[in-house]
Design a protein around this motif. Structure first.
Motif: not given
Length: 375
Positions: A38-55
């Motif tokens: 992921n190329t985002g500079m911020t938002g790691y908490q939202e990314i880690f808890t996003d269900p789309s990233y499961f697996g």
């Protein structure tokens, strides 16, 4: 207390390539999944808890992760959904006044294994050239052959149904029950901020499990339907695709985001395919073909819909395209109040470039309600 990662660790890719690092918090561990970045500079908490990233094992391209800690209100689901984390520099201390925990504490609470001190620039470059693939992160650095054997048993993301792993098990309500608009949302991995955007526009939302039959959803008599984002390959979601077809037949407004966009395409006979390395970040440029305007968007997907089949479909119109690779980023049905996008308007990276999509959805709902008023 300040910690430093000291235990040796590695990331082993399915093709045998190895990158070395250290475990976060001096922990032992092993985790498997599809590696992506992921190329985002911020938002790691939202990314880690996003269900789309499961697996998925997530590689962060920002050099520092954890420096602003964790705010427990800023989550997209009830727990961390990524399978593992790979980063360059892990910050054990944080300075954000609104934070109420460190990232390390958050990872520990969610039992997530992470490694740092990896040459993430080289790793991301390798993934870009060779594509997303399964991988393992581990401190078992002296047992490579066993890790390779176990990695070989991990199923490919292509053909993998994961919505059942993240969807709600029971239907639930959110919003003001006296609201004038009722929206039925099919949860195939829904983010909390999507629901916040629906509710703040004064909608009462009922969220249904991923495999709910259309008849059960329709019995609630909603004014409109919504199909959410989510993880995995869209093609195995036969129940959701069948439900989407019936939603379309009702002539009520229908909006899909990300995986929901792919499900709507499949419901219209358009196939999907696994991308080389997907789109994941908060700086993806989109062109709105209807207005000629550009949008800076948040994206997280490893599958896309077939552009040629979409162009040939007499019922569909392409409304948005990704400016980096010209993939389809939005569609609408020509004779129905049905539309979808491949990106996340609720994530506000622009910060408000794509907010209008929710507004457009509500305008369609209000128009449809007025049209159906019996005089």
């Amino acid at each position: 207390m300040k910690y430093q990662a000291k235990r040796r660790a590695l990331i082993l890719l399915a093709d045998g390539t190895i990158f070395h690092g250290k475990s976060v918090g001096d922990k032992e561990g092993t985790a498997f999944g599809e590696v992506c970045f992921n190329t985002g500079m911020t938002g790691y908490q939202e990314i880690f808890t996003d269900p789309s990233y499961f697996g998925q094992i997530l590689v962060t391209t920002n050099a520092h992760i954890g420096n602003y800690g964790i705010n427990k209100e800023e989550v997209e689901s009830e727990s961390i959904k990524i399978a593992g984390l790979v980063c360059k520099n892990f910050s054990y201390e944080y300075s954000r006044p609104l934070a109420n925990d460190s990232l390390q504490g958050f990872l520990n609470d969610n039992n997530l294994f992470a490694i740092s001190d990896v040459d993430t620039r080289a790793l991301v470059g390798y993934i870009r050239d060779n594509g997303s693939m399964n991988a393992v992160i581990s401190t078992d650095v002296d047992n490579i052959e066993n890790l390779k054997k176990r990695l070989g048993e991990v199923p490919s993301m292509e053909g993998l149904e994961l919505a059942s792993k993240v969807s709600t098990s029971e239907a639930y309500f959110i919003g003001n029950e006296n609201a004038l608009i009722k929206i039925a949302a099919l949860d195939i991995g829904i983010k909390k901020n999507i629901l916040r955007n629906l509710v703040k526009r004064d909608a009462y939302v009922k969220v249904f499990p991923y495999n709910t039959k259309f008849e059960e959803i329709a019995a609630w008599d909603p004014d409109a339907y919504f199909i959410s984002n989510g993880p995995g390959d869209p093609e195995p979601l036969v129940d959701a695709i069948a439900t989407a077809k019936k939603m379309i037949e009702t002539d009520k407004p229908l909006f899909g985001i990300c995986l929901g966009h792919q499900v709507l395409a499949l419901a219209n006979g358009v196939s999907t395919y696994k991308m080389h390395n997907g789109h994941r970040g908060i700086n993806h440029p989109i062109l709105n073909l209807l207005t000629g305007k550009g949008e800076i968007t948040s994206q997280n997907h490893g599958f896309a819909i077939n552009k040629e089949e979409t162009e040939a479909n007499e019922n569909l119109e392409i409304t948005h395209v990704h400016l980096n690779d010209k993939t389809v980023a939005g569609i609408r049905m020509k004779n129905k109040d049905v539309f979808s996008v491949q990106y996340h308007p609720e994530a506000s990276p622009g910060p408000h470039d794509a907010d209008y999509l929710f507004d457009d959805f509500f305008k369609l709902i209000e128009k449809n309600k007025k049209h159906n008023v019996i005089v």
